[in-house]
Design a protein around this motif. Sequence first.
Motif, PDB file in Angstrom:
ATOM      1  N   PHE A  45       8.046  -0.264 -10.536  1.00 35.03           N
ATOM      2  CA  PHE A  45       6.879   0.576 -10.795  1.00 35.03           C
ATOM      3  C   PHE A  45       6.471   0.418 -12.246  1.00 35.03           C
ATOM      4  O   PHE A  45       7.321   0.236 -13.113  1.00 35.03           O
ATOM      5  CB  PHE A  45       7.197   2.050 -10.531  1.00 35.03           C
ATOM      6  N   SER A  46       5.174   0.506 -12.502  1.00 31.52           N
ATOM      7  CA  SER A  46       4.713   0.324 -13.874  1.00 31.52           C
ATOM      8  C   SER A  46       5.127   1.515 -14.722  1.00 31.52           C
ATOM      9  O   SER A  46       5.222   2.635 -14.237  1.00 31.52           O
ATOM     10  CB  SER A  46       3.197   0.156 -13.914  1.00 31.52           C
ATOM     11  N   CYS A  47       5.389   1.223 -16.004  1.00 26.62           N
ATOM     12  CA  CYS A  47       5.869   2.263 -16.918  1.00 26.62           C
ATOM     13  C   CYS A  47       4.716   3.168 -17.312  1.00 26.62           C
ATOM     14  O   CYS A  47       3.661   2.694 -17.723  1.00 26.62           O
ATOM     15  CB  CYS A  47       6.451   1.581 -18.156  1.00 26.62           C
ATOM     16  N   HIS A  48       4.907   4.475 -17.204  1.00 24.43           N
ATOM     17  CA  HIS A  48       3.814   5.402 -17.500  1.00 24.43           C
ATOM     18  C   HIS A  48       3.542   5.479 -18.993  1.00 24.43           C
ATOM     19  O   HIS A  48       2.500   5.903 -19.415  1.00 24.43           O
ATOM     20  CB  HIS A  48       4.151   6.801 -16.956  1.00 24.43           C
ATOM     21  N   PHE A  57       4.395  10.218  -6.866  1.00 26.12           N
ATOM     22  CA  PHE A  57       5.660  10.663  -7.460  1.00 26.12           C
ATOM     23  C   PHE A  57       5.641  10.559  -8.973  1.00 26.12           C
ATOM     24  O   PHE A  57       6.189  11.405  -9.667  1.00 26.12           O
ATOM     25  CB  PHE A  57       6.806   9.817  -6.879  1.00 26.12           C
ATOM     26  N   TYR A  58       5.037   9.499  -9.506  1.00 25.23           N
ATOM     27  CA  TYR A  58       5.076   9.289 -10.948  1.00 25.23           C
ATOM     28  C   TYR A  58       3.754   9.605 -11.635  1.00 25.23           C
ATOM     29  O   TYR A  58       3.738   9.826 -12.831  1.00 25.23           O
ATOM     30  CB  TYR A  58       5.493   7.849 -11.265  1.00 25.23           C
ATOM     31  N   GLY A  59       2.669   9.595 -10.898  1.00 22.48           N
ATOM     32  CA  GLY A  59       1.402   9.979 -11.515  1.00 22.48           C
ATOM     33  C   GLY A  59       0.300   8.982 -11.227  1.00 22.48           C
ATOM     34  O   GLY A  59       0.545   7.847 -10.855  1.00 22.48           O
ATOM     35  N   PRO A  60      -0.944   9.423 -11.412  1.00 17.66           N
ATOM     36  CA  PRO A  60      -2.092   8.548 -11.143  1.00 17.66           C
ATOM     37  C   PRO A  60      -2.033   7.315 -12.022  1.00 17.66           C
ATOM     38  O   PRO A  60      -1.588   7.386 -13.171  1.00 17.66           O
ATOM     39  CB  PRO A  60      -3.304   9.414 -11.524  1.00 17.66           C
ATOM     40  N   GLY A  61      -2.475   6.216 -11.486  1.00 16.95           N
ATOM     41  CA  GLY A  61      -2.520   4.990 -12.273  1.00 16.95           C
ATOM     42  C   GLY A  61      -1.248   4.185 -12.241  1.00 16.95           C
ATOM     43  O   GLY A  61      -1.229   3.009 -12.624  1.00 16.95           O
ATOM     44  N   ILE A  62      -0.144   4.756 -11.761  1.00 22.41           N
ATOM     45  CA  ILE A  62       1.091   3.983 -11.681  1.00 22.41           C
ATOM     46  C   ILE A  62       0.982   3.041 -10.482  1.00 22.41           C
ATOM     47  O   ILE A  62       0.555   3.447  -9.408  1.00 22.41           O
ATOM     48  CB  ILE A  62       2.305   4.914 -11.506  1.00 22.41           C
ATOM     49  N   THR A  63       1.358   1.770 -10.689  1.00 16.81           N
ATOM     50  CA  THR A  63       1.283   0.812  -9.584  1.00 16.81           C
ATOM     51  C   THR A  63       2.653   0.224  -9.301  1.00 16.81           C
ATOM     52  O   THR A  63       3.585   0.354 -10.096  1.00 16.81           O
ATOM     53  CB  THR A  63       0.337  -0.354  -9.905  1.00 16.81           C
ATOM     54  N   SER A  64       2.734  -0.477  -8.181  1.00 19.42           N
ATOM     55  CA  SER A  64       3.991  -1.099  -7.783  1.00 19.42           C
ATOM     56  C   SER A  64       3.860  -2.609  -7.877  1.00 19.42           C
ATOM     57  O   SER A  64       2.750  -3.144  -7.955  1.00 19.42           O
ATOM     58  CB  SER A  64       4.339  -0.705  -6.348  1.00 19.42           C
ATOM     59  N   GLY A  79       0.825  -1.209   0.000  1.00 16.27           N
ATOM     60  CA  GLY A  79       0.000   0.000   0.000  1.00 16.27           C
ATOM     61  C   GLY A  79       0.860   1.260   0.000  1.00 16.27           C
ATOM     62  O   GLY A  79       0.575   2.234  -0.702  1.00 16.27           O
ATOM     63  N   THR A  80       1.910   1.247   0.781  1.00 11.58           N
ATOM     64  CA  THR A  80       2.806   2.404   0.859  1.00 11.58           C
ATOM     65  C   THR A  80       3.520   2.614  -0.473  1.00 11.58           C
ATOM     66  O   THR A  80       3.664   3.747  -0.947  1.00 11.58           O
ATOM     67  CB  THR A  80       3.825   2.208   1.990  1.00 11.58           C
ATOM     68  N   LEU A  81       3.966   1.530  -1.089  1.00 11.90           N
ATOM     69  CA  LEU A  81       4.637   1.646  -2.375  1.00 11.90           C
ATOM     70  C   LEU A  81       3.695   2.200  -3.446  1.00 11.90           C
ATOM     71  O   LEU A  81       4.080   3.045  -4.249  1.00 11.90           O
ATOM     72  CB  LEU A  81       5.164   0.272  -2.819  1.00 11.90           C
ATOM     73  N   ASP A  82       2.456   1.711  -3.443  1.00 15.49           N
ATOM     74  CA  ASP A  82       1.476   2.215  -4.414  1.00 15.49           C
ATOM     75  C   ASP A  82       1.233   3.709  -4.197  1.00 15.49           C
ATOM     76  O   ASP A  82       1.138   4.472  -5.156  1.00 15.49           O
ATOM     77  CB  ASP A  82       0.137   1.470  -4.267  1.00 15.49           C
ATOM     78  N   PHE A  83       1.139   4.095  -2.944  1.00 16.88           N
ATOM     79  CA  PHE A  83       0.907   5.508  -2.617  1.00 16.88           C
ATOM     80  C   PHE A  83       2.035   6.357  -3.170  1.00 16.88           C
ATOM     81  O   PHE A  83       1.816   7.370  -3.845  1.00 16.88           O
ATOM     82  CB  PHE A  83       0.799   5.665  -1.101  1.00 16.88           C
ATOM     83  N   SER A 124       9.871  -3.814 -20.623  1.00 11.98           N
ATOM     84  CA  SER A 124       9.115  -4.945 -20.078  1.00 11.98           C
ATOM     85  C   SER A 124       7.798  -4.511 -19.456  1.00 11.98           C
ATOM     86  O   SER A 124       7.051  -5.328 -18.970  1.00 11.98           O
ATOM     87  CB  SER A 124       9.941  -5.617 -18.988  1.00 11.98           C
ATOM     88  N   GLY A 125       7.548  -3.216 -19.437  1.00 15.04           N
ATOM     89  CA  GLY A 125       6.341  -2.742 -18.765  1.00 15.04           C
ATOM     90  C   GLY A 125       6.624  -2.224 -17.366  1.00 15.04           C
ATOM     91  O   GLY A 125       5.797  -1.546 -16.783  1.00 15.04           O
ATOM     92  N   TRP A 126       7.792  -2.537 -16.828  1.00 17.14           N
ATOM     93  CA  TRP A 126       8.095  -2.191 -15.451  1.00 17.14           C
ATOM     94  C   TRP A 126       9.507  -1.631 -15.323  1.00 17.14           C
ATOM     95  O   TRP A 126      10.399  -2.008 -16.061  1.00 17.14           O
ATOM     96  CB  TRP A 126       7.995  -3.439 -14.554  1.00 17.14           C
ATOM     97  N   HIS A 127       9.682  -0.719 -14.344  1.00 14.06           N
ATOM     98  CA  HIS A 127      11.018  -0.193 -14.018  1.00 14.06           C
ATOM     99  C   HIS A 127      11.398  -0.641 -12.628  1.00 14.06           C
ATOM    100  O   HIS A 127      10.627  -0.471 -11.684  1.00 14.06           O
ATOM    101  CB  HIS A 127      11.004   1.342 -14.000  1.00 14.06           C
ATOM    102  N   GLU A 128      12.608  -1.150 -12.512  1.00 19.74           N
ATOM    103  CA  GLU A 128      13.077  -1.530 -11.181  1.00 19.74           C
ATOM    104  C   GLU A 128      13.538  -0.282 -10.441  1.00 19.74           C
ATOM    105  O   GLU A 128      14.327   0.500 -10.976  1.00 19.74           O
ATOM    106  CB  GLU A 128      14.267  -2.452 -11.373  1.00 19.74           C
ATOM    107  N   VAL A 129      13.027  -0.086  -9.226  1.00 23.65           N
ATOM    108  CA  VAL A 129      13.455   1.105  -8.489  1.00 23.65           C
ATOM    109  C   VAL A 129      14.380   0.810  -7.329  1.00 23.65           C
ATOM    110  O   VAL A 129      15.209   1.646  -6.976  1.00 23.65           O
ATOM    111  CB  VAL A 129      12.279   1.938  -7.932  1.00 23.65           C
ATOM    112  N   GLY A 130      14.212  -0.350  -6.689  1.00 24.45           N
ATOM    113  CA  GLY A 130      15.084  -0.608  -5.542  1.00 24.45           C
ATOM    114  C   GLY A 130      14.595  -1.796  -4.741  1.00 24.45           C
ATOM    115  O   GLY A 130      13.770  -2.579  -5.215  1.00 24.45           O
TER     116      GLY A 130
END
Lengths: 663, 369
Positions: free
Chosen positions: B284-287, B259-266, B250-254, B305-311
């Motif tokens: 995080f999903s690619c915008h 930070f990246y915009g509405p609709g971005i998920t983790s 939940g925190t990651l999604d928030f 791939s649709g996703w970015h690795e953040v950490g």
Amino acid sequence: MNILIPHSWLLEHLQTNASPEEIQKSLSLSGPSVERIIHQDDEAIYDIEITTNRVDSFSVRGLAREAAVILNQFDFPSSLKQLPTAPANYPVSSLPVPKIINNPQLCRRVICAVIEGVQRTPTPDWMSKRLKQIELNVHDSAIDITNYITHDLGHPCHAFDYDKLMATGGEIQIVEAQKGEKFTTLDGAEFTSVGGEVVFKNAQGLIIDLPSIKGTHNTAIDENTTNILLLLESIKPDKVRFASMTHAIRTTAAQILEKRVDPALAEVVIVQALRLYQEICQPKAIGQIADEFPQLAQPTTINFPLAKAKQYLGVEIEPMQIKQILTQLECQVDTQAEDTLLVTPPTFRPDLETPVDLVEEIARIYGYHRLPATIMAGQLPLNAPTDQHFDREKTLKLLLVHLGIQELYTYSMVSAGLAESSPYSLDQHLKLLNPLSEDKVYLRRSLLPSLGEALVQNPDHPELEFFEIAHIYHPEKDQLPDQQLVLAIASRQSYRRLRGILESIFASLFVDRFSFKALDKSGAEIVLIGQDGGEKSIGWIGHDPANENIVQSELQLAPLFQLAKKYPNYQPIPKTSPIIEDLTFQTPSTVQIGELIETIKQHHNLISNVTLKDIYQRNVTLTITYWDKQHNLSNLDVRPIRLSIVNHVKSKQLGELIGKLPD
Amino acid sequence: MQNSPTYHPLIDPVAQELKSDLERGIKQDELTQKYLTKKGLFNHLADQMKQLSIEERKSFGQKLNQFKTDLELAIQQTHTSDAKQSGSQFDYSIPGQQLNIARLHPITQAIEEITQIFAQLGFVRVRYPEVDWDYYVFESLNMPPEHPARDEWETFFIDTPDRSTNVAYDVNQPQRRHPSLVGGGKQVLTTHTSNGQVREMERVGGKPPIRMINIARCYRRQQDATHTQMFHQFEGLVVDRGINIQHLKGTLDFFAQKFYGPGITSRIRPFHFRFTEPSFEVDFSCHICAGTGQVNGDKCKFCKSGWHEVGGAGMVHPNVLKAGGIDPEQYTGFAFGWGVERTYTLRPGLSIDDIRLLYSNDLRFLTQF
């Protein structure tokens, strides 16, 4: 660590009809991360990251075993295939294995077999193709089989030249090296032991192998080798790591065996290796396997309360499903009580030791992607640290930027040259034991040399100003250094402007009691005056000693922020008006303007402000504000004060009035 | 300038003339020539003082001074352009003055944004030391001395003597080697903001709730186009009763949305850290391709791939809670630690080709922010 696995090789161990893309997706969600699929010669090759705690997956079969469990969860029916067996009735060699004198404290298992009369055939095409796919060099079959089997099954093995080995005396002692013993690895590199490395020695103390890391020259296979001793050992992982790191010999074998590889795997691997030698090299005979395996360490049984799964996942998973997952991962699962399981992990999972390790297995196979996302409720902490003032740092940074000063971030470690440009000598700085480059060695005790360097790097901006807020590092004996937060500013503009900037900073933080005390030649000390009247020096402002066109200041922020406020002590707006006039004095060259201004300011209680309006050579024009908060002053009130100012200034030999006083 | 200038009967006509000259848009150099030179109107006015009586002179002088100030200011504020006037029209196409704009460093901007997002969830910002004991950077985080797990971090060691007493490391009781008990230890430049975890637990006396965001400089022995020896990380730590993986998600999604915009998920995937169990890698999903990996049938160039690795992230390992004086049977927690630079440059338009530019003092780079 990354491993390359061609899809067709994987299918030798894994029964599945999932496509490479489906395998990549499923594995990455529940297990090892398939970072990419390389398409080469019409085939998919997986590039997979295996984490350091899962050396059991660092082989084609190990990965296949993981994949079988995961793919089933994603509804791709899959299973791990059986290993092939070697055709029986092969001639048995009567060549003796060397006598092995093991130290169980150092090595848990040694398993070996003689391969007599090896034919040095070229590596078969199917094997050389795979070796190239995984980016290994191709030699000849006798050597390549060991590399192939390591990748295939996950336990490195070493092939000795049997005759060279037996010529050293027919004995292998597994011991720790003393300090100063020489050995030469099979590629010709020479080393001297530091003491403590686990080595193989003959009866005379000659080092004849660096086990689990690299073979030595004196027992290495060469083009004339016809008899091979194939040997696998399970040396204590931290000993392998010690020797490998000390001498910086980081072979694949070392990187695998410094992690906890299952000793039980050694037998499986030697059997398969012998099968390949039999098939490919058609030796005259193969000796019986000799196995020294004194300690079969049993994995610890874990008491697993089912409630732990719910505690970490927040969802209830059926006990049946939990058991099923653990069983598929080859754990032995018994029910201890209604709410507790007794779980014995397989020998190839030494990383499973505590209940929370099992939680990870259950959760990832169940699927992290299946868990909902919710923000936690609960109390919020109300205990922010009182020695940090992030809001004031922000106010300060915004002010500086709005005044036109560019913010920089420069490196905390500096070169000797920059360190010496600070007020401290080189040996008064902390330094790195293992710097990466010569220009970043010393932990700086001032930001000013770095900012000065930044100005030099941007020569085409005559009015350029930089600031940085960062820590400096003052060494403390036997403690962590005092890491002070400071603000530093370096400017190509005037001293008056920089001082005005500092005064604006103080004003924005509602710090109104401060002074600048001129030091002899270099600059002025910045002093804050506390509530109790106590003075604290917090920094310095002046010219760069190396470059008079640059003015600089550096001040400690902690004492400044301690005194800072967020809002003023509000003063009601006076109902009276001030009288504001200019006076011009000619001052002797020995007099400092600050002293003149202070003298006038202190002279009478109706003088509320004195500011510098203009300077021309030795003529100083001051704007003087007379203000009585109770009564409106008239010229009659001001005239005597004005006169006494002039007389006072003259009597103190601070200056002579220019022009006449108004009437 | 007052609208109806009244200074003194002698001065007022000149003030009036000035006013109408300004309205007509007379150029600055012409105005200067007319009013402020030796033979200009102002000096002419000043000369007239001789005609006044002694008593009148004083007030005239004051008013004259006042007018001089106003006059100079008014002229200074007129434009200096050489643009031709079409009749008496003011030329509005004239470019603006070059004001000196300086910028906050992009790292400051990123840190500010990150801090604000977590503040909304009640996180407390802290900053822990950059030069720290090996104890806080590794040992108390379930990493014994000489453990291979430390290899990942390429640590810088400080050249200070280790005068601590020799107490054997016990992975279940790392506190036995606490610097305050053994008299110090090895000092390093911290390789990650995770050194803040046990420090924060100690700071609050082992009493949750903890919601910490530690942002500080970190150091690793690596320098190339995607790594700098010095960089910044932010570390989140939440410890309380009943904290589970859903709260991390939940925190990651928030954070992703803010930070990246509405609709971005983790998304979290299995990984391994010694100080968390379970451990995760966070994407995080690619915008651009909305997490599908495809744009109009072709592979998405930004993410592939649709996703970015953040950490990384994970549930705090029970040994770490114990090291901080917190009972892992009563409390659980999650933590995450990411690079500020990486998180920031995953935004559209911010793919910086060479991360070393952030610490290069190059104005062509810095002034873009």
